[in-house]
Write a protein that holds these residues in place. Sequence first.
Motif, PDB file in Angstrom:
ATOM      1  N   GLY A  54      -4.573  -1.502   8.662  1.00 58.58           N
ATOM      2  CA  GLY A  54      -3.501  -1.202   7.725  1.00 58.58           C
ATOM      3  C   GLY A  54      -3.465   0.269   7.369  1.00 58.58           C
ATOM      4  N   THR A  56      -2.189   2.911   4.101  1.00 53.64           N
ATOM      5  CA  THR A  56      -1.631   3.173   2.775  1.00 53.64           C
ATOM      6  C   THR A  56      -1.215   4.632   2.706  1.00 53.64           C
ATOM      7  OG1 THR A  56      -2.952   1.482   1.662  1.00 53.64           O
ATOM      8  CG2 THR A  56      -2.079   3.253   0.295  1.00 53.64           C
ATOM      9  N   LYS A  85      -0.266  -1.413  13.178  1.00 59.49           N
ATOM     10  CA  LYS A  85      -0.968  -1.777  11.955  1.00 59.49           C
ATOM     11  C   LYS A  85      -0.600  -3.214  11.564  1.00 59.49           C
ATOM     12  CE  LYS A  85      -2.977   2.117  11.727  1.00 59.49           C
ATOM     13  NZ  LYS A  85      -4.330   2.118  12.304  1.00 59.49           N
ATOM     14  N   ASP A  87      -1.795  -5.316   9.539  1.00 58.74           N
ATOM     15  CA  ASP A  87      -1.831  -5.633   8.108  1.00 58.74           C
ATOM     16  C   ASP A  87      -0.716  -4.948   7.331  1.00 58.74           C
ATOM     17  OD1 ASP A  87      -3.985  -7.226   8.562  1.00 58.74           O
ATOM     18  OD2 ASP A  87      -5.478  -5.841   7.725  1.00 58.74           O
ATOM     19  N   ASN A 121      -9.796   6.418   2.634  1.00 58.07           N
ATOM     20  CA  ASN A 121     -10.097   5.340   3.574  1.00 58.07           C
ATOM     21  C   ASN A 121     -11.101   4.371   2.970  1.00 58.07           C
ATOM     22  OD1 ASN A 121      -8.559   6.941   5.238  1.00 58.07           O
ATOM     23  ND2 ASN A 121     -10.144   7.257   6.778  1.00 58.07           N
ATOM     24  N   GLU A 125      -8.689  -0.060   6.062  1.00 55.67           N
ATOM     25  CA  GLU A 125      -7.444   0.557   5.589  1.00 55.67           C
ATOM     26  C   GLU A 125      -7.579   2.075   5.650  1.00 55.67           C
ATOM     27  OE1 GLU A 125      -3.490  -0.138   3.755  1.00 55.67           O
ATOM     28  OE2 GLU A 125      -4.954  -1.418   4.768  1.00 55.67           O
ATOM     29  N   THR A 127      -5.804   5.852   4.992  1.00 52.28           N
ATOM     30  CA  THR A 127      -4.848   6.370   4.016  1.00 52.28           C
ATOM     31  C   THR A 127      -4.361   7.762   4.399  1.00 52.28           C
ATOM     32  OG1 THR A 127      -6.504   7.409   2.587  1.00 52.28           O
ATOM     33  CG2 THR A 127      -6.001   5.093   2.188  1.00 52.28           C
TER      34      THR A 127
END
Length: 255
Positions: A54, A56, A85, A87, A121, A125, A127
């Motif tokens: 994922g 963010t 990604k 997720d 991070n 996930e 970032t």
Amino acid sequence: MRLHKLLLLFIFTATFLVSCSSEDDAPIAISKVDNQKPLGSSARDLLASDQFNGLTVELISVKGFEPKAAAVQGFKTFLENRLNKPDGITFNTRVVNSSNLAPFTIEEIARIENDNRAIYNSGDEITVYIYFADGSRESDTDTEVTLGTAYLNTSIVIYEETLRNVSNRPNSPDLSTIENATLNHEFAHLIGLVDIGTPQQTPHEDTDSEGHCNVQDCLMSAAIEFGSGVINMVDNTVPKLDDLCLNDLRANGGK
């Protein structure tokens, strides 16, 4: 995005934020180190799902300099079309007060990130931090302005005041189009274009502008980053990546 300046900026320091829910709980340490690496070093991490499922995006704007909703939506669509990604991609947006430092050096932008960035991070996930600044880059001239800069592996600054000035020029595209194009362009540097962490499958780097594409009208043309190209956006549309750039991304784990 000028690599010789970026290399001067990068100093490897390990900083930790520690928080505890109670005295009996073990502290949870969040390391900033993985988000303080050289530009392009996280290209595959952003493109593929090998390590991170994922993404963010922490999008921080100075009050009064927030991007248009249409630009953010267009940027999100760009990410969904290019990144693997499973997720999903999440946007975390907030507004902060002015630093009162404009016009900015890239070192000042990095210090602002250190003061404002809250998401790093964690687990699977990854970032990305994007800052919409209330000013211009200090090195701008009467003939060349910088719209945005990707300056670390997961860090971008957008010079929103400059974008607004450009959008007010005769025959310029709408502000949301310029914002969208700048976001897409700078993020494409994070995912390794051109030849910054994502190897070229066919040579197409602009020999006059490191990290940019030599294909006319490609999103990764240097003219987009430095303002002169936005006037030529046909029909007020955001430029797209050419096939050579797309082939590079797919070979490095992207769509």
